[in-house]
Enzyme design. Sequence first.
Site, PDB file in Angstrom:
ATOM      1  N   TYR A 152     -17.490 -10.994  17.316  1.00 20.97           N
ATOM      2  CA  TYR A 152     -18.109 -12.326  17.447  1.00 20.97           C
ATOM      3  C   TYR A 152     -17.681 -12.976  18.011  1.00 20.97           C
ATOM      4  CZ  TYR A 152     -21.628 -15.251  13.945  1.00 20.97           C
ATOM      5  OH  TYR A 152     -22.434 -16.238  13.471  1.00 20.97           O
ATOM      6  N   LYS A 167     -19.349 -21.073  14.769  1.00 20.28           N
ATOM      7  CA  LYS A 167     -19.817 -21.526  12.951  1.00 20.28           C
ATOM      8  C   LYS A 167     -18.850 -22.344  12.563  1.00 20.28           C
ATOM      9  CE  LYS A 167     -23.541 -19.035  12.854  1.00 20.28           C
ATOM     10  NZ  LYS A 167     -24.714 -20.304  12.986  1.00 20.28           N
TER      11      LYS A 167
HETATM   12  P1  NDP Z   1     -33.082 -14.637  15.505  1.00 22.73           P
HETATM   13  O1  NDP Z   1     -32.595 -14.339  16.813  1.00 22.73           O
HETATM   14  O2  NDP Z   1     -34.549 -14.626  14.257  1.00 22.73           O
HETATM   15  O3  NDP Z   1     -33.216 -16.271  15.001  1.00 22.73           O
HETATM   16  C1  NDP Z   1     -32.789 -17.410  15.710  1.00 22.73           C
HETATM   17  C2  NDP Z   1     -33.321 -18.248  16.843  1.00 22.73           C
HETATM   18  O4  NDP Z   1     -32.236 -19.150  17.152  1.00 22.73           O
HETATM   19  C3  NDP Z   1     -34.090 -17.719  17.623  1.00 22.73           C
HETATM   20  O5  NDP Z   1     -35.804 -18.545  17.253  1.00 22.73           O
HETATM   21  C4  NDP Z   1     -33.446 -18.762  19.375  1.00 22.73           C
HETATM   22  O6  NDP Z   1     -34.982 -18.680  19.818  1.00 22.73           O
HETATM   23  C5  NDP Z   1     -33.102 -19.430  18.473  1.00 22.73           C
HETATM   24  N1  NDP Z   1     -32.892 -20.167  19.616  1.00 22.73           N
HETATM   25  C6  NDP Z   1     -32.258 -20.133  20.604  1.00 22.73           C
HETATM   26  N2  NDP Z   1     -31.359 -20.920  21.119  1.00 22.73           N
HETATM   27  C7  NDP Z   1     -32.168 -22.655  21.233  1.00 22.73           C
HETATM   28  C8  NDP Z   1     -32.213 -23.316  22.219  1.00 22.73           C
HETATM   29  N3  NDP Z   1     -31.890 -23.537  22.755  1.00 22.73           N
HETATM   30  N4  NDP Z   1     -32.901 -24.437  20.963  1.00 22.73           N
HETATM   31  C9  NDP Z   1     -33.937 -24.068  19.673  1.00 22.73           C
HETATM   32  N5  NDP Z   1     -33.725 -22.956  19.326  1.00 22.73           N
HETATM   33  C10 NDP Z   1     -33.127 -21.722  19.623  1.00 22.73           C
HETATM   34  O7  NDP Z   1     -31.858 -14.791  14.359  1.00 22.73           O
HETATM   35  P2  NDP Z   1     -31.485 -14.792  13.110  1.00 22.73           P
HETATM   36  O8  NDP Z   1     -32.368 -15.382  12.115  1.00 22.73           O
HETATM   37  O9  NDP Z   1     -29.895 -14.156  12.843  1.00 22.73           O
HETATM   38  O10 NDP Z   1     -30.473 -16.109  13.377  1.00 22.73           O
HETATM   39  C11 NDP Z   1     -30.707 -17.182  12.178  1.00 22.73           C
HETATM   40  C12 NDP Z   1     -28.836 -18.202  11.712  1.00 22.73           C
HETATM   41  O11 NDP Z   1     -28.169 -17.742  11.585  1.00 22.73           O
HETATM   42  C13 NDP Z   1     -28.074 -17.712  12.908  1.00 22.73           C
HETATM   43  O12 NDP Z   1     -27.820 -19.600  12.873  1.00 22.73           O
HETATM   44  C14 NDP Z   1     -28.069 -16.881  13.279  1.00 22.73           C
HETATM   45  O13 NDP Z   1     -26.178 -17.331  13.612  1.00 22.73           O
HETATM   46  C15 NDP Z   1     -27.310 -17.491  11.580  1.00 22.73           C
HETATM   47  N6  NDP Z   1     -26.458 -16.478  11.059  1.00 22.73           N
HETATM   48  C16 NDP Z   1     -27.345 -14.970  11.498  1.00 22.73           C
HETATM   49  C17 NDP Z   1     -26.964 -13.667  10.674  1.00 22.73           C
HETATM   50  C18 NDP Z   1     -27.218 -12.555  10.754  1.00 22.73           C
HETATM   51  O14 NDP Z   1     -26.354 -11.470  10.770  1.00 22.73           O
HETATM   52  N7  NDP Z   1     -28.935 -12.378  12.007  1.00 22.73           N
HETATM   53  C19 NDP Z   1     -25.399 -13.536   9.941  1.00 22.73           C
HETATM   54  C20 NDP Z   1     -24.884 -15.342   9.369  1.00 22.73           C
HETATM   55  C21 NDP Z   1     -25.874 -16.000   9.789  1.00 22.73           C
HETATM   56  P3  NDP Z   1     -34.783 -17.217  21.493  1.00 22.73           P
HETATM   57  O15 NDP Z   1     -35.425 -16.267  21.047  1.00 22.73           O
HETATM   58  O16 NDP Z   1     -36.016 -18.247  22.350  1.00 22.73           O
HETATM   59  O17 NDP Z   1     -33.513 -17.057  21.480  1.00 22.73           O
END
Ligand code: NDP
Length: 255
Positions: A155, A162
């Site tokens: 990670y 985070k």
């Molecule tokens: P997703 O990939 O579905 O969502 C991540 C989002 O972040 C995407 O829409 C991505 O767009 C966007 N993003 C990245 N760079 C930018 C940018 N420069 N400007 C605007 N948006 C951006 O993954 P998750 O739903 O898993 O992630 C959502 C959140 O949850 C994150 O903060 C993640 O760290 C957190 N999280 C996730 C966990 C998991 O196990 N999945 C556990 C705990 C927390 P693009 O695809 O274009 O990059």
Amino acid sequence: MNMLKDKVGMIFGVANKRSIAWACAQACYEHGAKLAFTYQGERLKENVEKLTAEMDDALVVACDVTNQEEVEAAFQAIKKQYGKLDFVIHSIAFAPREALEGEFVTTSREAFLTAMEISAFSLPQVALAAMPLMETGGSIVTMSYYGAEKVVQNYNVMGVAKAALEASTRYLAEDLGKHNIRVNAISAGPINTLSARGVKNMGTLLSHIGEKSPLRRNVEAREVGNTALFLVSDLASAITGETIYVDCGYNIIGV
Ligand code: NDP
């Protein structure tokens, strides 16, 4: 139940139907919220438009958080369409793939700064832009992970980002509290999304937590969405600056 009747929310981070942001959006929409969605880059525009096509009065706007003009334009578009904003769900993060495997000590300057900018700085950035639209108060929710406080293999720099995100949640809660704006983080257990697949050996992590968490399973995106719904609703009116675990209890386990 209509817990969010007359409320307007802005959802950052819908990439596809597996995104945590999408589960949050569904929960909020079912409870009466009007929703604006941001997408990053033309590549995702169609996805988000398709997903939201059936939603009443939904707005879809471009917003790459590394582009300040786009951030400002996105909030202007919300002001124009709804005249106000009640909540923001910030569900975005990014680190270059090579930084999410191997040893943290090898993280490049570029990867470190990129992860911090997109995954942590974007929270105060978005909060500042949201404040003028939250005239009578509001709620901001962000997504964190256990790797902020304990070492989780691979990670790496995202854990450091985070940790900054969780600290930012507390500092923002203090700054924005006097305007009746609450700021909280959800520390979600691992969920198989596009971003999660960027972390090496995610499958192993999922099966480990599925066995070891008190509930003996992994969390589902909708369970995170339901917690976000609670946090942006008036039911959570005295909760701010917290990081709330939605991880089937994994974080309480020692040996
Ligand atoms: P997703 O990939 O579905 O969502 C991540 C989002 O972040 C995407 O829409 C991505 O767009 C966007 N993003 C990245 N760079 C930018 C940018 N420069 N400007 C605007 N948006 C951006 O993954 P998750 O739903 O898993 O992630 C959502 C959140 O949850 C994150 O903060 C993640 O760290 C957190 N999280 C996730 C966990 C998991 O196990 N999945 C556990 C705990 C927390 P693009 O695809 O274009 O990059």
